[in-house]
Design an enzyme around this catalytic site. Structure first.
Site, PDB file in Angstrom:
ATOM      1  N   PHE A 205      47.160  44.205  33.916  1.00 20.29           N
ATOM      2  CA  PHE A 205      48.164  45.159  34.388  1.00 20.29           C
ATOM      3  C   PHE A 205      49.420  44.451  34.881  1.00 20.29           C
ATOM      4  O   PHE A 205      50.544  44.833  34.548  1.00 20.29           O
ATOM      5  CB  PHE A 205      47.550  46.013  35.504  1.00 20.29           C
ATOM      6  CG  PHE A 205      48.514  46.922  36.205  1.00 20.29           C
ATOM      7  CD1 PHE A 205      48.757  48.195  35.729  1.00 20.29           C
ATOM      8  CD2 PHE A 205      49.163  46.505  37.365  1.00 20.29           C
ATOM      9  CE1 PHE A 205      49.638  49.044  36.382  1.00 20.29           C
ATOM     10  CE2 PHE A 205      50.038  47.331  38.028  1.00 20.29           C
ATOM     11  CZ  PHE A 205      50.286  48.611  37.535  1.00 20.29           C
ATOM     12  N   ASP A 206      49.249  43.414  35.694  1.00 19.04           N
ATOM     13  CA  ASP A 206      50.396  42.673  36.250  1.00 19.04           C
ATOM     14  C   ASP A 206      51.274  42.097  35.146  1.00 19.04           C
ATOM     15  O   ASP A 206      52.502  42.263  35.154  1.00 19.04           O
ATOM     16  CB  ASP A 206      49.916  41.517  37.128  1.00 19.04           C
ATOM     17  CG  ASP A 206      49.054  41.959  38.282  1.00 19.04           C
ATOM     18  OD1 ASP A 206      48.098  42.717  38.050  1.00 19.04           O
ATOM     19  OD2 ASP A 206      49.332  41.544  39.407  1.00 19.04           O
ATOM     20  N   THR A 207      50.637  41.408  34.209  1.00 16.66           N
ATOM     21  CA  THR A 207      51.385  40.750  33.143  1.00 16.66           C
ATOM     22  C   THR A 207      52.144  41.764  32.303  1.00 16.66           C
ATOM     23  O   THR A 207      53.318  41.575  31.989  1.00 16.66           O
ATOM     24  CB  THR A 207      50.430  39.942  32.245  1.00 16.66           C
ATOM     25  OG1 THR A 207      49.748  38.970  33.042  1.00 16.66           O
ATOM     26  CG2 THR A 207      51.195  39.243  31.137  1.00 16.66           C
TER      27      THR A 207
END
Length: 437
Positions: A205-207
């Site tokens: 999700f972050d990437t």
């Protein structure tokens, strides 16, 4: 890959005004799954730190995603005990799912998250969110790989982290230094437009969020952090790395095909100085020249390979025409997406038709060069033909760029009107929004 997004464009960034008492400016989310042991000391420590150092009202939200131990009970007790602490229960597992759910529902203008182990020194929290409060940046991330970061962790995690970020730089041209540090913040208006485009619900999700934000031209602020590895971390490195590589492939494919409407995340005129129309400074010219040269160089190699292939079973004129036709279609598609930043399928057929007109001009130039060579020498060597074609293609390339820029992909950017400035409302006892009360 999702292609829906919030309607309209982002508003211009402004310094957040001071809020009424009780209205949170910052909402810090702690995503947890079976963390009954670490949750209470984490929240107590974070709450004490924010109470002592943060100059605005805040909220701490525990996002419990499908815990099966006493984590929900611990979260509920903390919410009853401490002011400004809330908890949310999700019945499905996934850190990304938990963050997206809480951030989408939050009323705080700045949203952040951190891991429950508090591996990152909390002194970096205010520097993390300050650029978002001031209106300077859209997202902020903690970086364990910055030069001034101080990190204590084992060699295996160090190698995996650096290798992963190298993969992101090489495959997705990411410029941020640390995608997976569990210490990030985002403005709410950005989250509302960006999160519908993020598909992953787990660790990637972050990437995915950062890559899409960067490709959309949003500003990402990096903060060097002091970070100590948690030896009891339950993250499965192999599985997480495998899922991340799948995500890299999915995002790379979506970006290559232009299926993401990233233009919805642009800022209005006046927020980005590169959007301003300045006399005698063509907008985006330097970037377009570099992109066109790269695409042109690759197209020339592709063209020469095709010409050599077709020359085995056809004459020079036929081989030249076929090679130039195939490479022209590929060249127009590549320049459309990479050089001039046209996304989606709208106008693609018209652009290819105009590209074929440009191709016809190039064909006339290169065919004329071959005709002149044959008239001069009668039966030229293959190497001589290639040399003449390279020179003719260089001339055709310059002409192609001018036609692409002025006719096929003209800059029809209409600047947005400047938003009306909104007065900053201060509380009677405030002297400066950033000064601790």
């Amino acid at each position: 890959m999702r292609t829906d997004s919030s309607p309209g464009t982002l508003p211009a960034r402004e310094h957040l005004p001071a809020k009424d008492a009780g209205t949170p400016v910052l909402d810090v989310v702690i995503p947890v799954h079976n963390e009954e042991k670490d949750l209470r000391p984490c929240v107590l420590r974070l709450h004490a730190h924010l109470t002592r150092t943060f100059p605005y009202a805040f909220r701490i939200t525990v996002a419990d995603n499908a815990s099966t131990d006493r984590t929900p009970r611990v979260a509920a007790l903390l919410a009853d005990e401490l002011p400004g602490v809330a908890h949310v229960r999700l019945e499905q597992k996934g850190r990304g799912r938990a963050l997206a759910a809480v951030w989408s529902a939050s009323d705080a203008p700045v949203l952040a998250y951190m891991d429950v182990d508090l591996s990152t020194d909390l002194n970096a929290l205010l520097p993390l969110v300050a650029p978002l409060i001031s209106g300077h940046s859209d997202l902020a991330i903690g970086s364990r790989l910055a030069r001034t970061s101080r990190v204590v962790r084992g060699p295996k995690r160090e190698v995996v982290s650096r290798a992963y970020n190298l993969i992101l730089r090489g495959s997705l041209q990411a410029r941020f230094s640390d995608a997976q540090c569990g210490f990030k913040a985002i403005r709410r208006d950005v989250a509302q437009a960006l999160l519908p485009l993020v598909e992953d619900t787990g660790w990637f999700f972050d990437t995915e969020m950062l890559v899409l934000a960067e490709r959309a031209g949003l500003r990402i602020h990096e903060v060097p952090v002091d970070w100590v590895d948690d030896p009891d971390s339950t993250v499965h490195i192999v599985k997480t790395a495998t899922d991340d590589l799948r995500g890299v492939w999915r995002i790379g494919r979506a970006l290559a095909t232009g299926s993401l409407p990233l233009d919805r995340l642009t800022r209005p005129f006046g927020d980005d100085p590169r959007d301003r129309e300045i006399k005698d400074v063509p907008r985006g010219l330097a970037r377009q020249v570099v992109g066109f040269c790269v695409v042109g160089g690759l197209s020339t190699l592709f063209y020469l390979a095709l010409y050599s292939l077709f020359r085995h079973f056809s004459g020079s004129q036929t081989a030249n025409a076929l090679a130039l036709l195939v490479s022209a279609v590929a060249n127009t598609a590549a320049n459309r997406r990479l050089t001039f930043g046209v996304r989606g399928r709208g106008g693609a057929v018209r652009h290819q038709a105009q590209g074929l007109v440009v191709f016809a001009i190039g064909l006339a130039l290169t065919s004329g060069s071959l005709a002149a060579l044959n008239a001069a020498t009668g039966n030229p060597a293959h190497s001589t033909e290639l040399a003449v074609l390279i020179a003719a293609n260089l001339a055709a390339t310059v002409l192609r760029f001018l036609l692409f820029r002025a006719w096929v992909f003209p800059d029809r950017h209409e600047p947005y009107p400047r938003p009306n400035p909104q007065p900053v409302r201060r509380l009677p006892h405030d002297t400066d929004p950033g000064e601790p009360r």
